[in-house]
Each structure stands twice: as structure tokens, then as C-alpha cells.
Design a protein around this motif. Structure first.
Motif, PDB file in Angstrom:
ATOM      1  N   MET B 337       0.824  -1.213   0.000  1.00 52.63           N
ATOM      2  CA  MET B 337       0.000   0.000   0.000  1.00 52.63           C
ATOM      3  C   MET B 337       0.859   1.264   0.000  1.00 52.63           C
ATOM      4  O   MET B 337       0.427   2.300   0.481  1.00 52.63           O
ATOM      5  N   GLU B 338       2.066   1.143  -0.514  1.00 52.81           N
ATOM      6  CA  GLU B 338       2.991   2.287  -0.561  1.00 52.81           C
ATOM      7  C   GLU B 338       3.175   2.914   0.817  1.00 52.81           C
ATOM      8  O   GLU B 338       3.385   4.133   0.947  1.00 52.81           O
ATOM      9  N   MET B 339       3.121   2.081   1.854  1.00 53.54           N
ATOM     10  CA  MET B 339       3.277   2.621   3.212  1.00 53.54           C
ATOM     11  C   MET B 339       4.677   3.156   3.437  1.00 53.54           C
ATOM     12  O   MET B 339       4.875   4.083   4.219  1.00 53.54           O
ATOM     13  N   LEU B 340       5.659   2.521   2.791  1.00 56.15           N
ATOM     14  CA  LEU B 340       7.030   2.994   2.956  1.00 56.15           C
ATOM     15  C   LEU B 340       7.375   3.941   1.813  1.00 56.15           C
ATOM     16  O   LEU B 340       7.121   3.634   0.652  1.00 56.15           O
ATOM     17  N   PRO B 341       7.975   5.075   2.150  1.00 57.15           N
ATOM     18  CA  PRO B 341       8.461   5.941   1.074  1.00 57.15           C
ATOM     19  C   PRO B 341       9.493   5.199   0.227  1.00 57.15           C
ATOM     20  O   PRO B 341      10.228   4.334   0.735  1.00 57.15           O
ATOM     21  N   GLN B 342       9.568   5.538  -1.038  1.00 51.07           N
ATOM     22  CA  GLN B 342      10.448   4.816  -1.955  1.00 51.07           C
ATOM     23  C   GLN B 342      11.899   4.796  -1.463  1.00 51.07           C
ATOM     24  O   GLN B 342      12.578   3.777  -1.567  1.00 51.07           O
ATOM     25  N   GLU B 343      12.375   5.892  -0.910  1.00 48.80           N
ATOM     26  CA  GLU B 343      13.779   5.918  -0.467  1.00 48.80           C
ATOM     27  C   GLU B 343      14.028   4.907   0.648  1.00 48.80           C
ATOM     28  O   GLU B 343      15.098   4.311   0.725  1.00 48.80           O
ATOM     29  N   GLN B 344      13.043   4.718   1.527  1.00 50.79           N
ATOM     30  CA  GLN B 344      13.215   3.711   2.592  1.00 50.79           C
ATOM     31  C   GLN B 344      13.291   2.309   2.007  1.00 50.79           C
ATOM     32  O   GLN B 344      14.052   1.467   2.481  1.00 50.79           O
ATOM     33  N   VAL B 345      12.483   2.052   0.988  1.00 50.70           N
ATOM     34  CA  VAL B 345      12.512   0.731   0.358  1.00 50.70           C
ATOM     35  C   VAL B 345      13.877   0.496  -0.275  1.00 50.70           C
ATOM     36  O   VAL B 345      14.484  -0.576  -0.117  1.00 50.70           O
ATOM     37  N   LEU B 346      14.360   1.494  -0.989  1.00 52.57           N
ATOM     38  CA  LEU B 346      15.654   1.345  -1.670  1.00 52.57           C
ATOM     39  C   LEU B 346      16.789   1.203  -0.654  1.00 52.57           C
ATOM     40  O   LEU B 346      17.713   0.390  -0.840  1.00 52.57           O
ATOM     41  N   ASP B 347      16.716   1.960   0.439  1.00 49.97           N
ATOM     42  CA  ASP B 347      17.751   1.850   1.479  1.00 49.97           C
ATOM     43  C   ASP B 347      17.727   0.464   2.116  1.00 49.97           C
ATOM     44  O   ASP B 347      18.785  -0.110   2.435  1.00 49.97           O
ATOM     45  N   SER B 348      16.526  -0.068   2.320  1.00 51.97           N
ATOM     46  CA  SER B 348      16.397  -1.408   2.892  1.00 51.97           C
ATOM     47  C   SER B 348      17.033  -2.445   1.968  1.00 51.97           C
ATOM     48  O   SER B 348      17.766  -3.336   2.425  1.00 51.97           O
ATOM     49  N   LEU B 349      16.786  -2.308   0.683  1.00 49.30           N
ATOM     50  CA  LEU B 349      17.386  -3.232  -0.296  1.00 49.30           C
ATOM     51  C   LEU B 349      18.914  -3.137  -0.255  1.00 49.30           C
ATOM     52  O   LEU B 349      19.614  -4.161  -0.256  1.00 49.30           O
ATOM     53  N   ARG B 350      19.411  -1.906  -0.235  1.00 52.26           N
ATOM     54  CA  ARG B 350      20.876  -1.710  -0.246  1.00 52.26           C
ATOM     55  C   ARG B 350      21.517  -2.319   1.002  1.00 52.26           C
ATOM     56  O   ARG B 350      22.555  -2.997   0.924  1.00 52.26           O
ATOM     57  N   LEU B 351      20.890  -2.075   2.156  1.00 52.51           N
ATOM     58  CA  LEU B 351      21.459  -2.594   3.403  1.00 52.51           C
ATOM     59  C   LEU B 351      21.442  -4.122   3.399  1.00 52.51           C
ATOM     60  O   LEU B 351      22.414  -4.770   3.816  1.00 52.51           O
ATOM     61  N   PHE B 352      20.350  -4.683   2.915  1.00 51.05           N
ATOM     62  CA  PHE B 352      20.252  -6.139   2.842  1.00 51.05           C
ATOM     63  C   PHE B 352      21.362  -6.702   1.950  1.00 51.05           C
ATOM     64  O   PHE B 352      22.029  -7.683   2.295  1.00 51.05           O
ATOM     65  N   ALA B 353      21.547  -6.058   0.807  1.00 53.40           N
ATOM     66  CA  ALA B 353      22.563  -6.557  -0.132  1.00 53.40           C
ATOM     67  C   ALA B 353      23.969  -6.404   0.442  1.00 53.40           C
ATOM     68  O   ALA B 353      24.839  -7.252   0.216  1.00 53.40           O
ATOM     69  N   ARG B 354      24.180  -5.358   1.213  1.00 55.92           N
ATOM     70  CA  ARG B 354      25.523  -5.091   1.748  1.00 55.92           C
ATOM     71  C   ARG B 354      25.835  -5.974   2.955  1.00 55.92           C
ATOM     72  O   ARG B 354      26.933  -6.511   3.062  1.00 55.92           O
ATOM     73  N   GLU B 355      24.852  -6.151   3.851  1.00 54.71           N
ATOM     74  CA  GLU B 355      25.151  -6.796   5.136  1.00 54.71           C
ATOM     75  C   GLU B 355      24.662  -8.246   5.224  1.00 54.71           C
ATOM     76  O   GLU B 355      25.226  -9.036   5.980  1.00 54.71           O
ATOM     77  N   VAL B 356      23.628  -8.576   4.503  1.00 54.87           N
ATOM     78  CA  VAL B 356      23.024  -9.907   4.670  1.00 54.87           C
ATOM     79  C   VAL B 356      23.427 -10.855   3.545  1.00 54.87           C
ATOM     80  O   VAL B 356      23.883 -11.975   3.794  1.00 54.87           O
ATOM     81  N   MET B 357      23.288 -10.416   2.329  1.00 55.50           N
ATOM     82  CA  MET B 357      23.567 -11.294   1.185  1.00 55.50           C
ATOM     83  C   MET B 357      24.956 -11.932   1.222  1.00 55.50           C
ATOM     84  O   MET B 357      25.097 -13.125   0.926  1.00 55.50           O
ATOM     85  N   PRO B 358      25.993 -11.175   1.597  1.00 52.17           N
ATOM     86  CA  PRO B 358      27.342 -11.778   1.581  1.00 52.17           C
ATOM     87  C   PRO B 358      27.502 -12.958   2.541  1.00 52.17           C
ATOM     88  O   PRO B 358      28.438 -13.749   2.390  1.00 52.17           O
ATOM     89  N   LYS B 359      26.612 -13.077   3.505  1.00 49.74           N
ATOM     90  CA  LYS B 359      26.695 -14.215   4.428  1.00 49.74           C
ATOM     91  C   LYS B 359      26.235 -15.508   3.754  1.00 49.74           C
ATOM     92  O   LYS B 359      26.374 -16.597   4.307  1.00 49.74           O
ATOM     93  N   PHE B 360      25.626 -15.377   2.590  1.00 51.81           N
ATOM     94  CA  PHE B 360      25.064 -16.552   1.919  1.00 51.81           C
ATOM     95  C   PHE B 360      25.698 -16.815   0.557  1.00 51.81           C
ATOM     96  O   PHE B 360      25.375 -17.803  -0.080  1.00 51.81           O
ATOM     97  N   ARG B 361      26.581 -15.927   0.092  1.00 50.90           N
ATOM     98  CA  ARG B 361      27.219 -16.135  -1.210  1.00 50.90           C
ATOM     99  C   ARG B 361      28.398 -15.181  -1.363  1.00 50.90           C
ATOM    100  O   ARG B 361      28.467 -14.148  -0.673  1.00 50.90           O
ATOM    101  N   SER B 362      29.284 -15.516  -2.272  1.00 51.65           N
ATOM    102  CA  SER B 362      30.432 -14.647  -2.528  1.00 51.65           C
ATOM    103  C   SER B 362      30.004 -13.502  -3.449  1.00 51.65           C
ATOM    104  O   SER B 362      29.001 -13.608  -4.158  1.00 51.65           O
TER     105      SER B 362
END
Lengths: 250, 384
Positions: B337-362
Motif C-alpha cells: 500500500m505504498e506505506m514505505l516511502p520509496q527511499e526507505q525501500v531502496l535503502d532497505s534493499l541496499r542494506l540487505f545486499a551489503r550486510e546480509v547477502m554476503p553471508k550466503f554467497r560470494s
């Protein structure tokens, strides 16, 4: 998010009174229950519900007609009209009106469970190839259902949802959550048409069940459970739900 | 572990032309960023008439735009509704093949049958028939893609011999999936050699039971197509923030908004007595999801277990748990429902990719082509 917009004050003026909440279930035996669901138009979907409730998409009217052979108040016929809705995320039916064929049945259903009952004639006739139902109030035919071509179904293939009955309760004007348990011994699905439906008589002239979705008839026992929860009619269920026991009103 | 993003394109009231445009274009921007960050999949649902919950009725158009604006991420129908009143199977095959070509072989093909009366009633579909027509579709579609002359005599459709064109770029055809909400559908997937695309939030125990049975059963499958897809993906939500409390305060209302919108739909089982729908779709599943112990401070209050809302450390633990029970991919809903502003969504994606994804793959693995079933799998299928 869609939210009901009916005026609670106006709804309250014609709501029944529950002097004290039922503490025992009401057991009904040898019941034939015809249930018909029909879509109604979007134009009325919010207007027929109090602000505590959400309409479904699409808006749906659910009608039940019962032929009760045995109960603590004897045999009787009963019919009710409900608007399908959501209370929080729960599927419910908001009762707009009900008709019972005996004074004793109307009294117990109204005073203990908050069904908005009036007296009338309720007829449910089962034939080899179908079911007919009719309701007459003050000489007017307010409901007519003709259902044909029964197909046997599994006993749990019909879904029944609990009622929300708006009533003046010991906690104030509340939506009483009335759980009605249906234990079927035989279930059939039918093709049905509505030959008569008087919206005004069923609680709101805006009710227009124009597109019949399905009909079923079940032979069953029915138990109407004691009320455990009520909801404020003008507040969403997430915050407006109250426990009857916690309020010391059982 | 594969990571994907999943779109319902939910749209809040009031419905305006600008609001729908914003939902679509925000989603496309999220897809472009996800592609850059190393996410593996973009999925889009097919739903009709589902006010607020999903305005994604032409996913093939949305996914074509995604394919044209990305390089690595795979694009998936999550999923095509396999009933002839909504989609003729030949048109499904044609659109899928064209999308596979446009995406240079990055297409994933999910199948479904719809679970709401809102949709089935709108198209005049008999709910009794949808499981049968789905089964017919998943058997016919691979033949359309693999044969130069296809003919069919069935219940859902019949046609004389024709060459259905174009053929998909992937040979013999894109990986096929089935969306799983009702218990038991995972067995239908396994028996046919189809991937298991979870679209409701089951708890750990329920998902483990389903996954174990799926992996056991697919060993003896009779593949409907030219390859076996034995992946198990689940659907989840994602809101990742450095501060756990802030993640919870922002993410929980987003999850709840999605579930409330979902609950307002009119489920087939509620409308129409039938043996073909034994549960209330993913609304039923969401309500049954096991709640975490009330005294577990590491779990967001008000959320079922395993939901991807929290700080990176919390999300790593959650994903490890999913991985440990045999899940091979998680597809995240990023907003509702577009509850999160777009910048928050993009920041969440970036943080996930930076801090979480590397724990599961190179880092290299996040740049390599995403694995998909290949001709090798065809040989495995032959051995099934």
C-alpha cells in the motif's frame, strides 16, 4: 482500506437489547439450513456496515433460512440476512435483520444473542429436486428463493461464518460476536434464484443481492455458542474488541 | 540461497491515475536496483479486480519492462492463472516465449489457478474446474514450446495442429513452477517436476514438512516438461534497518497492511461450496502461521516467526533457519500500500545486499548468471 460508513446512532435505534449474555449454548436439532450468497453492488458496500467493519471485495449478502424441528423452544422457522464483512482480518456476517416464526424463538434469539428478530412466517420446503424458501412479514412476501438440482457435497464443503449482531448490551451498544456451529449430516449444493427480496424489510433498502453466487442446503445440528467477545461498532476490531468475561458480564 | 523480490503492485485508496503510475514506476526502480545489487529474481503476480491488494493484472507487460531495464536478474510470472476463461493456453505460451526472448533467456514461468471468488466470479469460472484446467495447461504448454506441430484434445481446450510461435530462447523451455498456498499443492508440484513457489507465509515447521515431502516426492516425478525444476522458494517480507526497533516500527505496520488488504478479498471457499478449494487461500495460511514465543525478544512483536523484518543480524538468523529446512530461495515483498516511502525501500534493499547477502554467497556469485535448470536436468528427468 474500505470501512463501513453507516451511522451507528441510527443503527442503534433499531437494535435489540441483550439484558445478559447467554452462558449456555442454544442447541437446535434436526435443522435444515438453506444458505444463499449473492453479490451486491459496490454503491452500497460501505453504507450498510458500521465503521468497525470492512466490506468484502466484492460486497456479498448472505441469507440463511432454517427449519428447526427441535429446540428448547420447540420447532420454529428462522431466516436472517447478513452482509459479509471482515472484523479485523476475520470473516464475519453483519446481521441486518432476522425473522422467527414463533414468539419464543424470537425472544430467545434476540434477548440472549442479539439477533434483530421480528415475527413472521418462515417456510422451507425440500423436494426431490430442490428447495423453496419463503418469508412473509405482516402479509408481505419479503423473501423468495427457488433452488434446484441438488448435488451432494462433502460435509465440510460449505463454509459458515460467525455473526456480528449489533445490540444494546451490558457493555453498551456493541457488535456481539455470535459463533454458530453447524454439524452437518448431509450437504447439497444447488442452483438458485431469488424470486423476492425486499431490502427495506431486511434492514436496509440499499441491500440489492443482484447476482446469486451459490446456494446450499444442509441437514444438521446447530449450536449457538455463548457470546465471548463484543466489538465497539465505531472502532476497528484491532482495538475495539472486548472480552465479555474480562468485563465480568457473563 | 537465491534472493528475489515479489510484486503484487498493491495500491492504496484513493485510486488515482497518478497513484497507480507511481506504484508501477517505483516497482521498476526497485527492480533496477535489485538487479545492480545482485538479487536473483523479480516475480510479478497475476491478479484481477483485487482492489488495493493487487493492481498487477498484466504482469507480462510489467515483466517485459523489467527485462528491458535489467541485465542479470531473472524475471518470473508468479504466476499465470491457468484457466481458459482468463488466459487461452496458446496466448500464454506465446507471451511467455516472447518474454523469454526479450529477456535473453531470463524468464521463469509460474502457474496458478486463483483462489478468490473476486477473480473467478469476475471471469465466470466454475471453481470446480480450476484444478483440472491447471493440470491440463501445465501438460500442454511445454509441448507447445517443444513441438513444431502441436495439437490437443482436452477438457479445457482443443485445437488442431499448429506451430505455436515463437519458441522460447531457453531450450527446451523456461523453468516451470506452481504457486503453493493450499497444503498438498507442493505434492502436485513434485509429481510433475515443477518448482515450488510459495506465495504465503507458512511457519518454519509447516514449511519444513512441506519441503521434505516435496524433495522426497520429486525424486520419482513424471516431468510434464523437458526439464525438472526442483527449487523451493518461499514468500516473505523485507524491511531491513540498522536499528532493530526502527525496523520493527516501520516494517510491522507494512506487513499488517498487506494482511488486512488480503483479508478483505472474497475467498472462493467462502462463496461457493466446492471440493476444489479446501482452504481460504493465503489468508488462511497467514492466520495459521505460528506466532513466536511471546518472551522471545529477538522476534518482532506482532509478526509470525520467520518474517524478514529486522536488523541485518536478525535477518541473517532468519534466513539461515529457512535455509536449514531446505528452502532454496526467498522472494521478498518490499512494500505494501505504498506505506514505505520509496527511499526507505531502496535503502532497505541496499542494506540487505551489503550486510546480509554476503553471508550466503560470494560477491562473484552475485554477479554470475543465476542458476536455472538446464539440459543436464533433462537427463535427470529421464532418470526419474
Amino acid at each position: 482500506m474500505l470501512i463501513g460508513s453507516a451511522d451507528v446512532k441510527i443503527l442503534g435505534e433499531r437494535s435489540p437489547r441483550i439484558a445478559s449474555f447467554a452462558s449456555e449454548p442454544l442447541m437446535l436439532s434436526d435443522v435444515a439450513c438453506l444458505q444463499l450468497t449473492a453479490e451486491m453492488r459496490n454503491s452500497a458496500r460501505e453504507a450498510v456496515l458500521p465503521p468497525a467493519l470492512h466490506p468484502t471485495i466484492p460486497p456479498v449478502v448472505s441469507i440463511q433460512v432454517w427449519d428447526v424441528a427441535d429446540s428448547p423452544v420447540g420447532a420454529f422457522g428462522f431466516a436472517m440476512c447478513r452482509v459479509s464483512c471482515r472484523s479485523g482480518v476475520r470473516a464475519r456476517g453483519f446481521s441486518t435483520a432476522a425473522v422467527a416464526s414463533t414468539q419464543a424463538a424470537a425472544q430467545i434469539l434476540t434477548e440472549r444473542f442479539g439477533f434483530p428478530c421480528v415475527l413472521g412466517e418462515v417456510t422451507l420446503r425440500r423436494h426431490y429436486d430442490g428447495v423453496d424458501a419463503e418469508v412473509m412479514v405482516d402479509g408481505s412476501r419479503t423473501l423468495g428463493i427457488a433452488a434446484l438440482d441438488p448435488e451432494p457435497m462433502d460435509l465440510d464443503d460449505v463454509q459458515y461464518t460467525g455473526n456480528l449482531n449489533l445490540a444494546h448490551t451490558p457493555l453498551g451498544l456493541r457488535l456481539a460476536q455470535v459463533e454458530v456451529d453447524h454439524v452437518a449430516s448431509r450437504v447439497e449444493r444447488l442452483s438458485a434464484r431469488l424470486s423476492a427480496f425486499d431490502g427495506e424489510a431486511w434492514g436496509n433498502r440499499l441491500l440489492d443481492p443482484y447476482f446469486v453466487v451459490s446456494a446450499s442446503v444442509a441437514l444438521e445440528t446447530v449450536s449457538i455458542q455463548p457470546i465471548r467477545f463484543v466489538c465497539k461498532p465505531d472502532e476497528l476490531a484491532f482495538t475495539g474488541t472486548e472480552s465479555v468475561a474480562a468485563a465480568g458480564k457473563t | 540461497m537465491k534472493f528475489g523480490i515479489f510484486f503484487e503492485l498493491s495500491t492504496p485508496r484513493p485510486f488515482t491515475r497518478d497513484a497507480e503510475r507511481a506504484v508501477y514506476h517505483n516497482a521498476l526502480e526497485q527492480c533496477r536496483l535489485a538487479d545492480e545489487l545482485g538479487f536473483d529474481h523479480v516475480w510479478a503476480v497475476e491478479h484481477h479486480f483485487l482492489e488495493e491488494y493487487s493492481h498487477c493484472s498484466a504482469p507480462e507487460v510489467f515483466l517485459t519492462a523489467v527485462a528491458a531495464q535489467t541485465r542479470r536478474v531473472r524475471v518470473g510470472h508468479g504466476a499465470v492463472v491457468c484457466v481458459p476463461e482468463m488466459n487461452h493456453p496458446v496466448r500464454v505460451a506465446e507471451r511467455a516465449a516472447a518474454l523469454d526472448i526479450i529477456s535473453e533467456g531470463r524468464f521463469e514461468f509460474g502457474t496458478a489457478r486463483s483462489s478468490t471468488w473476486t477473480e473467478l466470479g469476475g471471469f465466470g469460472v466454475n471453481p470446480d474446474d480450476t484444478k483440472k484446467t491447471w493440470d491440463e495447461f501445465v501438460r500442454a504448454l511445454p509441448q507447445m514450446w517443444m513441438q513444431d506441430e502441436f495439437e490437443w484434445q482436452g477438457k479445457a481446450f482443443s485445437m488442431p495442429a499448429r506451430n505455436v510461435l515463437p519458441k522460447p530462447y531457453q531450450d527446451p523451455h523456461p523453468p516451470m513452477w506452481v504457486t503453493v498456498t493450499s497444503p498438498g499443492t507442493e505434492l502436485d508440484a513434485a509429481d510433475r517436476g515443477l518448482g515450488c513457489l510459495g506465495v504465503s507465509a507458512a511457519g518454519y515447521d509447516e514449511q519444513e514438512r512441506r519441503t521434505l515431502e516435496y524433495h522426497r516426492r520429486i525424486q520419482s516425478c513424471e516431468p510434464v516438461g523437458g526439464l525438472v525444476n526442483d527449487q523451493v522458494h518461499t514468500m516473505n517480507f523485507l524491511y531491513c534497518h540498522e536499528d532493530y526497533r526502527q525496523a520493527r516500527d516501520i516494517g510491522v505496520p507494512m506487513v499488517n497492511a498487506f494482511n488486512v488488504a488480503n483479508a478483505h478479498l472474497y475467498w472462493t471457499r467462502e462463496a461457493y461450496p466446492t471440493r476444489a478449494y479446501q482452504t481460504l487461500g493465503n489468508a488462511g495460511a497467514a492466520m495459521k502461521a505460528k506466532k513466536p514465543p511471546a518472551d522471545d525478544p529477538s522476534v518482532a512483536k506482532g509478526l509470525p516467526e520467520g518474517v524478514g523484518v529486522g536488523d541485518p543480524e536478525h535477518l541473517i538468523q532468519v534466513i539461515k533457519r529457512w535455509e536449514s529446512i531446505g528452502v532454496t530461495g526467498i522472494n521478498f515483498l518490499l512494500n505494501a500500500m505504498e506505506m514505505l516511502p520509496q527511499e526507505q525501500v531502496l535503502d532497505s534493499l541496499r542494506l540487505f545486499a551489503r550486510e546480509v547477502m554476503p553471508k550466503f554467497r560470494s560477491p562473484e556469485a552475485s554477479k554470475a548468471p543465476v542458476w536455472a535448470p538446464s539440459r543436464v536436468a533433462v537427463k535427470q528427468a529421464a532418470a526419474c
